[in-house]
Motif scaffolding. Structure first.
Motif, PDB file in Angstrom:
ATOM      1  N   LEU A   1      53.536  -9.592  34.371  1.00 31.81           N
ATOM      2  CA  LEU A   1      53.945  -9.778  32.973  1.00 31.81           C
ATOM      3  C   LEU A   1      54.151  -8.454  32.249  1.00 31.81           C
ATOM      4  O   LEU A   1      54.980  -8.360  31.341  1.00 31.81           O
ATOM      5  N   ALA A   2      53.405  -7.412  32.658  1.00 30.09           N
ATOM      6  CA  ALA A   2      53.580  -6.088  32.050  1.00 30.09           C
ATOM      7  C   ALA A   2      54.935  -5.482  32.414  1.00 30.09           C
ATOM      8  O   ALA A   2      55.467  -4.650  31.682  1.00 30.09           O
ATOM      9  N   ASN A   3      55.493  -5.918  33.526  1.00 31.47           N
ATOM     10  CA  ASN A   3      56.766  -5.376  34.003  1.00 31.47           C
ATOM     11  C   ASN A   3      57.962  -6.271  33.699  1.00 31.47           C
ATOM     12  O   ASN A   3      59.085  -5.934  34.053  1.00 31.47           O
ATOM     13  N   GLN A   4      57.721  -7.393  33.046  1.00 25.24           N
ATOM     14  CA  GLN A   4      58.781  -8.355  32.771  1.00 25.24           C
ATOM     15  C   GLN A   4      59.160  -8.322  31.294  1.00 25.24           C
ATOM     16  O   GLN A   4      58.301  -8.491  30.422  1.00 25.24           O
ATOM     17  N   GLY A   5      60.420  -8.109  31.006  1.00 28.25           N
ATOM     18  CA  GLY A   5      60.876  -7.990  29.629  1.00 28.25           C
ATOM     19  C   GLY A   5      61.021  -9.319  28.914  1.00 28.25           C
ATOM     20  O   GLY A   5      61.495 -10.296  29.498  1.00 28.25           O
ATOM     21  N   ARG A   6      60.606  -9.351  27.654  1.00 32.33           N
ATOM     22  CA  ARG A   6      60.875 -10.511  26.785  1.00 32.33           C
ATOM     23  C   ARG A   6      62.377 -10.566  26.529  1.00 32.33           C
ATOM     24  O   ARG A   6      63.075  -9.552  26.607  1.00 32.33           O
ATOM     25  N   PHE A   7      62.875 -11.738  26.209  1.00 27.42           N
ATOM     26  CA  PHE A   7      64.292 -11.941  25.910  1.00 27.42           C
ATOM     27  C   PHE A   7      65.177 -11.444  27.063  1.00 27.42           C
ATOM     28  O   PHE A   7      66.226 -10.850  26.845  1.00 27.42           O
ATOM     29  N   SER A   8      64.706 -11.660  28.286  1.00 29.08           N
ATOM     30  CA  SER A   8      65.422 -11.226  29.503  1.00 29.08           C
ATOM     31  C   SER A   8      65.697  -9.723  29.503  1.00 29.08           C
ATOM     32  O   SER A   8      66.652  -9.251  30.098  1.00 29.08           O
ATOM     33  N   GLY A   9      64.858  -8.975  28.798  1.00 29.51           N
ATOM     34  CA  GLY A   9      65.002  -7.522  28.751  1.00 29.51           C
ATOM     35  C   GLY A   9      65.997  -7.018  27.724  1.00 29.51           C
ATOM     36  O   GLY A   9      66.274  -5.821  27.656  1.00 29.51           O
ATOM     37  N   HIS A  10      66.535  -7.899  26.880  1.00 29.18           N
ATOM     38  CA  HIS A  10      67.579  -7.516  25.940  1.00 29.18           C
ATOM     39  C   HIS A  10      67.060  -7.159  24.547  1.00 29.18           C
ATOM     40  O   HIS A  10      67.736  -7.408  23.545  1.00 29.18           O
ATOM     41  N   THR A  11      65.874  -6.590  24.493  1.00 25.37           N
ATOM     42  CA  THR A  11      65.339  -6.112  23.213  1.00 25.37           C
ATOM     43  C   THR A  11      65.854  -4.693  22.950  1.00 25.37           C
ATOM     44  O   THR A  11      66.257  -3.986  23.878  1.00 25.37           O
ATOM     45  N   ARG A  12      65.820  -4.279  21.697  1.00 26.75           N
ATOM     46  CA  ARG A  12      66.284  -2.930  21.347  1.00 26.75           C
ATOM     47  C   ARG A  12      65.365  -1.858  21.932  1.00 26.75           C
ATOM     48  O   ARG A  12      65.795  -0.737  22.173  1.00 26.75           O
ATOM     49  N   PHE A  13      64.089  -2.212  22.141  1.00 25.88           N
ATOM     50  CA  PHE A  13      63.122  -1.322  22.773  1.00 25.88           C
ATOM     51  C   PHE A  13      62.435  -2.119  23.876  1.00 25.88           C
ATOM     52  O   PHE A  13      62.274  -3.332  23.738  1.00 25.88           O
TER      53      PHE A  13
END
Length: 184
Positions: free
Chosen positions: A32-44
């Motif tokens: 979970l630490a390596n998985q991006g929220r919003f499929s990784g499409h956040t600004r940061f």
């Protein structure tokens, strides 16, 4: 042979036939630490793991019992094994239905493994929605029409995302703080 993945700790784990004896908090925290929220499409860069820690802390801040805060920490634990599928895809019958069945089975195994009540406390959904509103405000293009359907209020403080190593550490620290069971 059942379909499986190899986890961070080297376990061969079958997400479609989960076994509680093969489920480790270290694997969940790392994934979970390596998985991006919003499929990784956040600004940061912002992870599912950090989101989970923040949901858990919010539940505790609201004065709810530790077991509810632990539920908040682990509410997306199935995504450590299935990955985070964006809601629009989850809502598509051909993709979403099989995913939701697998997600339910995994969350039942998570509840069994970590001593959580099988029914998710309502406050977890409330805290999750509040964090979503906060994430949209701080990490997405929150002025878009499709975000206006969010009715939850964001928290007062701004999100300053952590790196993956900090997130993994904070997730495990929070798990210990809440009295989570590592083994057995």
């Amino acid at each position: 042979m059942k379909p499986f993945i190899e986890t961070f700790t080297g376990v061969t784990f079958s997400p479609l036939a989960p076994s509680v004896t093969e489920m480790w908090i270290e694997d969940i925290a790392h994934a979970l630490a390596n998985q991006g929220r919003f499929s990784g499409h956040t600004r940061f860069r912002y992870s599912v793991g950090e989101h989970s820690v923040r949901v858990s802390e919010l539940i505790e801040e609201w004065g709810h019992p530790r077991i509810f805060a632990l539920w908040g920490l682990l509410h997306d634990a199935s995504e450590a094994y299935l990955v985070d599928l964006p809601t629009p895809l989850k809502d598509t019958p051909s993709i979403g239905e099989p995913y939701k069945r697998a997600e339910i089975a995994l969350m039942q195994a998570v509840c069994c493994r970590f001593g959580l009540p099988i029914i998710e406390p309502a406050v977890v959904r409330k805290a999750d929605a509040s964090m979503l509103a906060t994430e949209v405000r701080d990490l997405m293009h929150g002025d878009r029409d499709y975000w206006k359907k969010i009715t939850a209020e964001p928290i007062g403080t701004r999100i300053r995302p952590w790196g993956a190593d900090v997130t993994e550490y904070e997730f495990l620290r929070r798990f210990e703080q809440l009295g989570g069971l590592h083994h057995g």
